[in-house]
Enzyme design. Structure first.
Site, PDB file in Angstrom:
ATOM      1  N   LYS A 152      -2.989   5.215  -1.417  1.00 47.35           N
ATOM      2  CA  LYS A 152      -2.400   6.152  -0.451  1.00 47.35           C
ATOM      3  C   LYS A 152      -3.405   6.454   0.668  1.00 47.35           C
ATOM      4  CE  LYS A 152       1.152   6.010  -3.137  1.00 47.35           C
ATOM      5  NZ  LYS A 152       1.759   6.930  -4.070  1.00 47.35           N
TER       6      LYS A 152
HETATM    7  C1  LIG Z   1       2.691   6.982  -5.300  1.00 45.08           C
HETATM    8  C2  LIG Z   1       3.967   7.710  -5.246  1.00 45.08           C
HETATM    9  C3  LIG Z   1       4.307   8.704  -6.182  1.00 45.08           C
HETATM   10  C4  LIG Z   1       3.469   8.997  -7.378  1.00 45.08           C
HETATM   11  O1  LIG Z   1       2.158   9.298  -7.058  1.00 45.08           O
HETATM   12  P1  LIG Z   1       1.067   9.434  -8.212  1.00 45.08           P
HETATM   13  O2  LIG Z   1       0.004  10.266  -7.559  1.00 45.08           O
HETATM   14  O3  LIG Z   1       0.615   8.039  -8.519  1.00 45.08           O
HETATM   15  O4  LIG Z   1       1.689  10.104  -9.363  1.00 45.08           O
HETATM   16  C5  LIG Z   1       5.489   9.385  -6.009  1.00 45.08           C
HETATM   17  N1  LIG Z   1       6.324   9.105  -4.996  1.00 45.08           N
HETATM   18  C6  LIG Z   1       6.047   8.147  -4.103  1.00 45.08           C
HETATM   19  C7  LIG Z   1       7.005   7.903  -2.989  1.00 45.08           C
HETATM   20  C8  LIG Z   1       4.869   7.407  -4.211  1.00 45.08           C
HETATM   21  O5  LIG Z   1       4.614   6.430  -3.344  1.00 45.08           O
END
Ligand SMILES: *Cc1c(COP(=O)(O)O)cnc(C)c1O
Length: 386
Positions: free
Chosen positions: A188
């Site tokens: 991210k």
């Molecule tokens: C990555 C992601 C999540 C989950 O994130 P984590 O921190 O890995 O639990 C939820 N929603 C979306 C759209 C994502 O891309």
């Protein structure tokens, strides 16, 4: 392999984590609240609750909004499974709203039509999870107006979107939603290794989420059912979880946060360079709505299959063979085997299905070089014109 995304760790990040490692607190110390305050101030919201993932944050957000058995949660079919699973964790039922063919986000017109029908059938949703796919904000004003009219609560799944803006303000300020969730997974925009955060302007939702992320235990006499027995005393007043972020992770997040705007700007520069370099290639580049400034987490192109002699899968395999870590975000959630027994069928979400048949996420991350980007373009050029 040029990956589709990767983290950027600088010496300052390492030093910040080492400092905490040698301090008195590895968890539940002063750095987590400092990180929360910094993110809240950055995006312009009152309360921020750090958690060990965005998935955890989505779960407690749903619980804090009172989602439970026999309630409905609606979200986009084109998202990571966590945006929908949070409803199932609460015992609620999950349904989806088809995407807009230009933004690939949940379509407000499809939402309105589905709400009209749900109202007649007495199955209106309690919670809507609006996912800002690739970092591009949803049409939040329209979604919020529908929320007011039909009485549902709104969670923004902004896992892709920290640092992005909507109507000139940072995503996460809560102008059009109850709670916003960020993810700090390494792919991210900024990272804490694993980690997430829930933001809200509502003090009650904030204290409820605070309770739920730490076992449902309180040390606040105001929240207790009777006066404390003594200075050791705490009470469990709800069934919570251990969803806390560590001090080490918060230190990494704080350090990364300083580079948030630079990261997003770099992502924009690379994305705009991609836009111009495809030239006559039979791909559709990502359309950007004028009222948004995307976090640019992902760069998704759609193949114009009617202009191609090769299949989507062949293009994908050719890219992978040439060391390009192309990916696909996402497989429609209602088509997942776990969701199939809930009655979803092919044809239920036609725009999402069309998207899935054509989409490819190309590599995009702030430390990507123009030379690497040129490699991606040349591999794609070869893949579509074999
Ligand atoms: C990555 C992601 C999540 C989950 O994130 P984590 O921190 O890995 O639990 C939820 N929603 C979306 C759209 C994502 O891309």
């Amino acid at each position: 392999m040029i990956p589709y995304g990767r983290q950027d760790i600088q010496p300052g990040d390492v030093a910040a984590v080492l400092d905490v490692l040698q301090s008195d607190f590895l968890t539940q110390g002063p750095v987590v609240p400092r990180f929360e305050r910094a993110v809240a101030d950055k995006v312009g919201t009152r309360h921020a609750l750090a958690m060990n993932s965005a998935t955890s944050a989505l779960h407690v957000a749903c619980l804090a909004l009172g989602l439970g058995k026999d309630d409905w949660l609606w979200t986009s079919p084109i998202t990571f499974v966590a945006s929908a699973n949070c409803g199932l964790y609460c015992g609620a039922k999950v349904d989806f709203v088809d995407i807009d063919p230009r933004t690939y986000n949940l379509c407000p017109r499809a939402l309105e039509a589905k709400l009209e029908q749900a109202e007649r059938e007495g199955r209106l949703p309690k919670v809507l999870v609006a996912v800002h796919l690739c970092g591009q904000p949803c049409d939040m004003q329209a979604i919020h107006e529908l929320g007011q009219r039909y009485g549902f609560r709104i969670i923004e799944d902004a896992s892709h979107a920290i640092g992005g803006q909507y109507q000139g303000e940072y995503i996460g300020n809560g102008r059009y939603s109850d709670i916003t969730v960020f993810s700090f997974h390494p792919v991210k925009i900024i990272t804490t290794a694993e980690g997430g955060m829930a933001l809200t302007n509502d003090a009650q939702l904030a204290s409820q989420m605070d309770l739920l992320r730490s076992h449902g235990i309180t040390r606040d006499p105001e929240v207790m059912t009777r006066a404390p027995d003594g200075p050791w005393y705490y009470q469990q007043v709800a069934l919570g979880f251990n969803y806390r972020l560590t001090e080490l992770q918060a230190a990494l997040g704080l350090s990364q946060l300083e580079r948030l705007d630079a990261y997003v700007a770099r992502r924009h520069a690379l994305a705009e360079r991609y836009d111009t370099l495809f030239g006559e290639l039979p791909v559709t580049t990502p359309w950007q709505a004028p009222e948004g400034y995307s976090g640019r987490h992902l760069y998704v192109v759609r193949l114009q299959l009617d202009r191609l002699t090769v299949s989507h899968r062949q293009v994908f395999e050719a890219l992978r063979e040439q060391g390009i870590g192309a990916n696909l975000h996402y497989i429609p959630v209602p088509s997942q085997p776990y969701y199939q027994p809930m009655g979803f069928q092919a044809g239920d979400f036609p725009e999402a299905e069309r998207y899935y048949a054509e989409a490819i996420s190309l590599p995009l991350y702030p430390t990507m070089t123009e030379a690497q980007q040129d490699e991606v373009i040349s591999a794609l050029t070869q893949a579509v014109r074999p």
